[in-house]
Design an enzyme around this catalytic site. Structure first.
Site, PDB file in Angstrom:
ATOM      1  N   GLY A  39      40.529   6.849  65.906  1.00  0.00           N
ATOM      2  CA  GLY A  39      41.515   6.285  65.500  1.00  0.00           C
ATOM      3  C   GLY A  39      43.388   6.725  66.592  1.00  0.00           C
ATOM      4  N   TYR A  40      44.298   5.819  65.953  1.00  0.00           N
ATOM      5  CA  TYR A  40      44.922   5.825  66.373  1.00  0.00           C
ATOM      6  C   TYR A  40      46.139   7.442  67.395  1.00  0.00           C
ATOM      7  N   LEU A  82      33.956   4.183  61.925  1.00  0.00           N
ATOM      8  CA  LEU A  82      35.142   2.942  61.956  1.00  0.00           C
ATOM      9  C   LEU A  82      34.959   1.909  61.101  1.00  0.00           C
ATOM     10  N   CYS A  83      35.674   2.223  60.990  1.00  0.00           N
ATOM     11  CA  CYS A  83      36.444   1.244  58.941  1.00  0.00           C
ATOM     12  C   CYS A  83      36.859   0.646  60.148  1.00  0.00           C
ATOM     13  N   ASN A  84      38.027   1.145  61.331  1.00  0.00           N
ATOM     14  CA  ASN A  84      39.344   0.695  61.322  1.00  0.00           C
ATOM     15  C   ASN A  84      39.230   1.151  63.146  1.00  0.00           C
ATOM     16  N   ILE A 127      33.051   9.941  56.033  1.00  0.00           N
ATOM     17  CA  ILE A 127      33.674  11.227  54.699  1.00  0.00           C
ATOM     18  C   ILE A 127      33.276  11.760  53.389  1.00  0.00           C
ATOM     19  N   SER A 138      52.547  13.363  55.408  1.00  0.00           N
ATOM     20  CA  SER A 138      53.098  12.104  55.962  1.00  0.00           C
ATOM     21  C   SER A 138      54.754  12.146  55.600  1.00  0.00           C
ATOM     22  N   TYR A 194      48.241   4.748  48.551  1.00  0.00           N
ATOM     23  CA  TYR A 194      48.496   5.543  49.924  1.00  0.00           C
ATOM     24  C   TYR A 194      49.284   7.013  49.814  1.00  0.00           C
ATOM     25  N   LYS A 240      47.859  11.319  49.907  1.00  0.00           N
ATOM     26  CA  LYS A 240      48.703  12.564  50.185  1.00  0.00           C
ATOM     27  C   LYS A 240      49.522  13.010  49.811  1.00  0.00           C
ATOM     28  N   LEU A 263      56.801  -1.252  62.618  1.00  0.00           N
ATOM     29  CA  LEU A 263      57.281  -1.931  63.468  1.00  0.00           C
ATOM     30  C   LEU A 263      56.657  -1.895  65.008  1.00  0.00           C
TER      31      LEU A 263
HETATM   32  N1  LIG Z   1      50.343   6.345  61.606  1.00  0.00           N
HETATM   33  C1  LIG Z   1      51.236   6.377  60.947  1.00  0.00           C
HETATM   34  O1  LIG Z   1      52.411   6.429  61.606  1.00  0.00           O
HETATM   35  C2  LIG Z   1      51.085   7.560  60.046  1.00  0.00           C
HETATM   36  C3  LIG Z   1      52.046   7.866  59.604  1.00  0.00           C
HETATM   37  C4  LIG Z   1      51.470   8.948  58.361  1.00  0.00           C
HETATM   38  C5  LIG Z   1      50.488  10.023  58.516  1.00  0.00           C
HETATM   39  N2  LIG Z   1      49.221   8.726  58.910  1.00  0.00           N
HETATM   40  C6  LIG Z   1      48.229  10.249  58.681  1.00  0.00           C
HETATM   41  O2  LIG Z   1      47.220  10.012  60.092  1.00  0.00           O
HETATM   42  C7  LIG Z   1      45.890   9.758  59.881  1.00  0.00           C
HETATM   43  C8  LIG Z   1      45.589   8.330  61.061  1.00  0.00           C
HETATM   44  O3  LIG Z   1      46.327   7.810  60.846  1.00  0.00           O
HETATM   45  P1  LIG Z   1      45.831   6.448  61.954  1.00  0.00           P
HETATM   46  O4  LIG Z   1      47.517   5.954  62.446  1.00  0.00           O
HETATM   47  O5  LIG Z   1      45.597   7.049  63.712  1.00  0.00           O
HETATM   48  O6  LIG Z   1      45.438   6.283  61.796  1.00  0.00           O
HETATM   49  P2  LIG Z   1      43.587   4.781  62.042  1.00  0.00           P
HETATM   50  O7  LIG Z   1      42.963   3.661  61.296  1.00  0.00           O
HETATM   51  O8  LIG Z   1      43.765   4.303  63.989  1.00  0.00           O
HETATM   52  O9  LIG Z   1      42.005   6.513  61.906  1.00  0.00           O
HETATM   53  C9  LIG Z   1      42.510   6.693  60.782  1.00  0.00           C
HETATM   54  C10 LIG Z   1      40.646   6.543  61.664  1.00  0.00           C
HETATM   55  O10 LIG Z   1      39.805   7.164  60.580  1.00  0.00           O
HETATM   56  C11 LIG Z   1      38.725   6.330  59.971  1.00  0.00           C
HETATM   57  N3  LIG Z   1      38.098   6.311  59.100  1.00  0.00           N
HETATM   58  C12 LIG Z   1      38.526   5.991  58.108  1.00  0.00           C
HETATM   59  N4  LIG Z   1      37.908   6.363  56.513  1.00  0.00           N
HETATM   60  C13 LIG Z   1      37.163   6.795  56.727  1.00  0.00           C
HETATM   61  C14 LIG Z   1      35.687   7.449  56.522  1.00  0.00           C
HETATM   62  N5  LIG Z   1      35.380   7.197  55.068  1.00  0.00           N
HETATM   63  N6  LIG Z   1      35.277   7.688  57.172  1.00  0.00           N
HETATM   64  C15 LIG Z   1      35.138   8.697  58.917  1.00  0.00           C
HETATM   65  N7  LIG Z   1      36.281   7.635  59.365  1.00  0.00           N
HETATM   66  C16 LIG Z   1      37.165   7.237  58.224  1.00  0.00           C
HETATM   67  C17 LIG Z   1      38.664   4.863  60.979  1.00  0.00           C
HETATM   68  O11 LIG Z   1      37.942   4.213  60.947  1.00  0.00           O
HETATM   69  C18 LIG Z   1      39.862   5.252  61.644  1.00  0.00           C
HETATM   70  O12 LIG Z   1      39.662   5.690  63.281  1.00  0.00           O
HETATM   71  C19 LIG Z   1      46.067   8.735  58.587  1.00  0.00           C
HETATM   72  O13 LIG Z   1      45.307   9.802  57.602  1.00  0.00           O
HETATM   73  C20 LIG Z   1      46.961   8.185  58.192  1.00  0.00           C
HETATM   74  O14 LIG Z   1      47.079   8.798  56.678  1.00  0.00           O
HETATM   75  C21 LIG Z   1      49.678   7.802  60.077  1.00  0.00           C
HETATM   76  C1  LIG Z   2      57.048   3.947  52.091  1.00  0.00           C
HETATM   77  C2  LIG Z   2      55.993   4.018  53.465  1.00  0.00           C
HETATM   78  O1  LIG Z   2      54.749   3.953  52.804  1.00  0.00           O
HETATM   79  N1  LIG Z   2      56.210   4.089  54.530  1.00  0.00           N
HETATM   80  C3  LIG Z   2      54.581   3.758  55.399  1.00  0.00           C
HETATM   81  C4  LIG Z   2      55.445   3.014  56.537  1.00  0.00           C
HETATM   82  O2  LIG Z   2      56.770   4.203  57.069  1.00  0.00           O
HETATM   83  P1  LIG Z   2      58.202   2.919  58.062  1.00  0.00           P
HETATM   84  O3  LIG Z   2      58.329   1.306  56.187  1.00  0.00           O
HETATM   85  O4  LIG Z   2      59.127   3.557  57.976  1.00  0.00           O
HETATM   86  O5  LIG Z   2      57.211   2.344  58.908  1.00  0.00           O
HETATM   87  P2  LIG Z   2      57.562   0.554  59.193  1.00  0.00           P
HETATM   88  O6  LIG Z   2      57.041   0.909  61.056  1.00  0.00           O
HETATM   89  O7  LIG Z   2      57.012  -0.459  58.601  1.00  0.00           O
HETATM   90  O8  LIG Z   2      58.509   0.307  59.379  1.00  0.00           O
HETATM   91  C5  LIG Z   2      60.310   0.528  60.203  1.00  0.00           C
HETATM   92  C6  LIG Z   2      60.954  -0.034  59.798  1.00  0.00           C
HETATM   93  O9  LIG Z   2      61.106  -1.587  60.870  1.00  0.00           O
HETATM   94  C7  LIG Z   2      61.002  -2.429  59.502  1.00  0.00           C
HETATM   95  N2  LIG Z   2      60.202  -3.350  60.293  1.00  0.00           N
HETATM   96  C8  LIG Z   2      59.204  -3.355  59.996  1.00  0.00           C
HETATM   97  C9  LIG Z   2      57.836  -4.097  60.368  1.00  0.00           C
HETATM   98  C10 LIG Z   2      58.314  -5.415  60.540  1.00  0.00           C
HETATM   99  O10 LIG Z   2      57.561  -6.270  60.618  1.00  0.00           O
HETATM  100  N3  LIG Z   2      59.680  -5.370  60.179  1.00  0.00           N
HETATM  101  C11 LIG Z   2      60.413  -4.464  60.249  1.00  0.00           C
HETATM  102  O11 LIG Z   2      61.549  -5.097  60.124  1.00  0.00           O
HETATM  103  C12 LIG Z   2      61.415  -1.790  58.211  1.00  0.00           C
HETATM  104  O12 LIG Z   2      61.826  -2.260  57.352  1.00  0.00           O
HETATM  105  C13 LIG Z   2      62.092  -0.465  58.624  1.00  0.00           C
HETATM  106  O13 LIG Z   2      62.956   0.050  58.539  1.00  0.00           O
HETATM  107  O14 LIG Z   2      54.624   3.420  57.672  1.00  0.00           O
HETATM  108  C14 LIG Z   2      54.059   4.556  58.196  1.00  0.00           C
HETATM  109  C15 LIG Z   2      53.174   4.566  59.449  1.00  0.00           C
HETATM  110  O15 LIG Z   2      52.113   3.987  59.010  1.00  0.00           O
HETATM  111  C16 LIG Z   2      53.582   5.268  57.221  1.00  0.00           C
HETATM  112  O16 LIG Z   2      53.541   6.880  57.560  1.00  0.00           O
HETATM  113  C17 LIG Z   2      54.413   5.274  55.746  1.00  0.00           C
HETATM  114  O17 LIG Z   2      54.333   5.745  54.564  1.00  0.00           O
END
Ligand SMILES: NC(=O)c1ccc[n+]([C@@H]2O[C@H](COP(=O)([O-])OP(=O)(O)OC[C@H]3O[C@@H](n4cnc5c(N)ncnc54)[C@H](O)[C@@H]3O)[C@@H](O)[C@H]2O)c1
Ligand SMILES: CC(=O)N[C@H]1[C@@H](OP(=O)(O)OP(=O)(O)OC[C@H]2O[C@@H](n3ccc(=O)[nH]c3=O)[C@H](O)[C@@H]2O)O[C@H](CO)[C@@H](O)[C@@H]1O
Length: 351
Positions: A13-14, A36-38, A69, A134, A159, A163, A210
């Site tokens: 993942g990312y 690989l679901c995402n 998992i 998060s 979601y 967490k 965003l």
């Molecule tokens: N991206 C964000 O803004 C953000 C913010 C806060 C927390 N997180 C947390 O960070 C972690 C990674 O986020 P990300 O942005 O890289 O997301 P992502 O979707 O890019 O990565 C998650 C990975 O987990 C894999 N996955 C999901 N369910 C699975 C399962 N049951 N078994 C095996 N693999 C599985 C997906 O295929 C994916 O590759 C997540 O736990 C997410 O909740 C992300």
């Molecule tokens: C409340 C909530 O659960 N927030 C989730 C959301 O955060 P969060 O909502 O902060 O992250 P976003 O990137 O979605 O939004 C950030 C800011 O951009 C604005 N915005 C976003 C998209 C868009 O098309 N236009 C726009 O104006 C939103 O209103 C916000 O003010 O994403 C994070 C990253 O995945 C998660 O960890 C957070 O749990």
């Protein structure tokens, strides 16, 4: 002494792929599992494309298993195949809106999956765990900047509750058995990409977040950005968040592993990973225009339900306890995002 081996769930993942890269550069052995679901697979017998590129960038081997998992046998087989020293757990479903539509899938995937993983760890005498949490566990901030002392649990989506509930499970686990040492990293808003432009955020379908949306407008994949709300009590009326560069975030995980590697004490430790700096939607739009040289067309529309006005971190504890501090600012986040997006207009799909 052989370097420790870290099992990374969600490694394709990312955040996982960027963290695997920094772990390899720091000398850790890494075993990745992902269903690989995402994540873009790139073909049945190959490494997922993101990990293929991590290998290319680091020149180091990535061990990968296609594992879900939530499948106990699949998880156990990895522990039988390798001597695992620590686990970094990224695997989860993470789309806030989707979690409101299919809560059971989110509770099963994120909660059952984590419990299956923790049981397999205990059965194999592995007790060092880094968890992807998060800032959403804080709910609507009652004070700013948000410290780790801020109350948790007032989550607005299934979601976010996965967490929060998982953190509570981890606290109970650590209380029950002193062998456990857990670091829960509470991410604020991760954005950006590795400086190579070879790996980055590649959301499925229309981006919820965003930064990827802005990037897709700039590269011509989307017509315009909808700015959700322009009447917040903020500097320019638009939402303020704490954006953190993905490589700063990845480096924070390496610091957490370093702490667990040498740790004497056991227990549950939570740290905010943020910059402490708030940035509005329009500030980010303008920074991205400067970084890319592209116009980002936008329209001011109504607020998105559930959005808070302002949220940014107090990241002092991670600096004190992990020796970690974010060093990359908004301009760098935008430059690195643009390099990834412009070189990969359709993400990993276009090789
Ligand atoms: N991206 C964000 O803004 C953000 C913010 C806060 C927390 N997180 C947390 O960070 C972690 C990674 O986020 P990300 O942005 O890289 O997301 P992502 O979707 O890019 O990565 C998650 C990975 O987990 C894999 N996955 C999901 N369910 C699975 C399962 N049951 N078994 C095996 N693999 C599985 C997906 O295929 C994916 O590759 C997540 O736990 C997410 O909740 C992300
Ligand atoms: C409340 C909530 O659960 N927030 C989730 C959301 O955060 P969060 O909502 O902060 O992250 P976003 O990137 O979605 O939004 C950030 C800011 O951009 C604005 N915005 C976003 C998209 C868009 O098309 N236009 C726009 O104006 C939103 O209103 C916000 O003010 O994403 C994070 C990253 O995945 C998660 O960890 C957070 O749990």
């Amino acid at each position: 002494m052989a370097p420790p081996t870290v099992l990374v769930t969600g490694g394709a993942g990312y955040i996982g792929s960027h963290t695997v890269l920094e772990m390899l550069n720091a000398g850790y052995n890494v075993i990745c599992v992902d269903n690989l679901c995402n994540a873009y697979s790139g073909g049945a017998s190959k490494l997922p494309e993101a990990l293929n590129r991590v290998q290319e960038i680091t020149g180091k081997k990535v061990n990968f298993y296609r594992v879900d998992i939530t499948d106990r046998e699949q998880v156990r087989s990895v522990f039988q195949e390798h001597k695992i020293d620590m686990v970094a757990h990224f695997a989860a479903l993470k789309a806030v809106g989707e979690s409101c539509r299919i809560p059971l899938q989110y509770y099963h995937n994120n909660m059952t999956g984590t419990n299956v993983l923790l049981e397999a760890m205990a059965d194999n005498n592995v007790f060092k765990f880094v968890y992807s949490s998060s800032a959403t566990v804080y709910g609507e901030p009652k004070f700013l900047p948000v410290t780790e002392e801020h109350p948790t649990g007032n989550c607005t989506s299934p979601y976010g509750k996965t967490k929060y509930f998982t953190e509570e499970i981890l606290k109970d686990l650590c209380k029950s058995d002193k062998r456990w040492a857990v670091v829960s990293l509470r991410y604020f808003n991760p954005v950006g990409a590795h400086i190579s432009g070879r790996i980055g955020e590649d959301p499925n379908g229309e981006p919820n977040n965003l930064m990827p949306y802005i990037a897709q407008v700039a590269v011509g994949r989307r017509a315009k950005l909808s700015v959700f709300g322009s009447d917040f009590a903020t500097k320019d009326g638009t939402g303020v968040r704490d954006y953190i560069h993905i490589v700063d975030l990845a480096e924070g995980h390496v610091k957490a592993l370093d702490k667990l590697r040498n740790i004497a004490e056991s227990g549950f430790f939570a740290y905010n990973l943020g910059t402490g700096v708030g940035c509005s939607v329009l500030e980010l739009v303008h920074a991205f225009e400067r970084a890319s040289g592209k116009k980002v067309t936008y329209e001011l529309v109504d607020r998105r339900s559930g959005d808070v006005s302002t949220c940014y971190a107090d990241a002092q504890l991670a600096e004190t306890k992990l020796g970690w501090k974010a060093t990359r600012g908004i301009d760098k986040m935008c430059e690195d995002t643009w390099r990834w997006q412009s070189q990969n207009p359709n993400g990993y799909a276009n090789k």
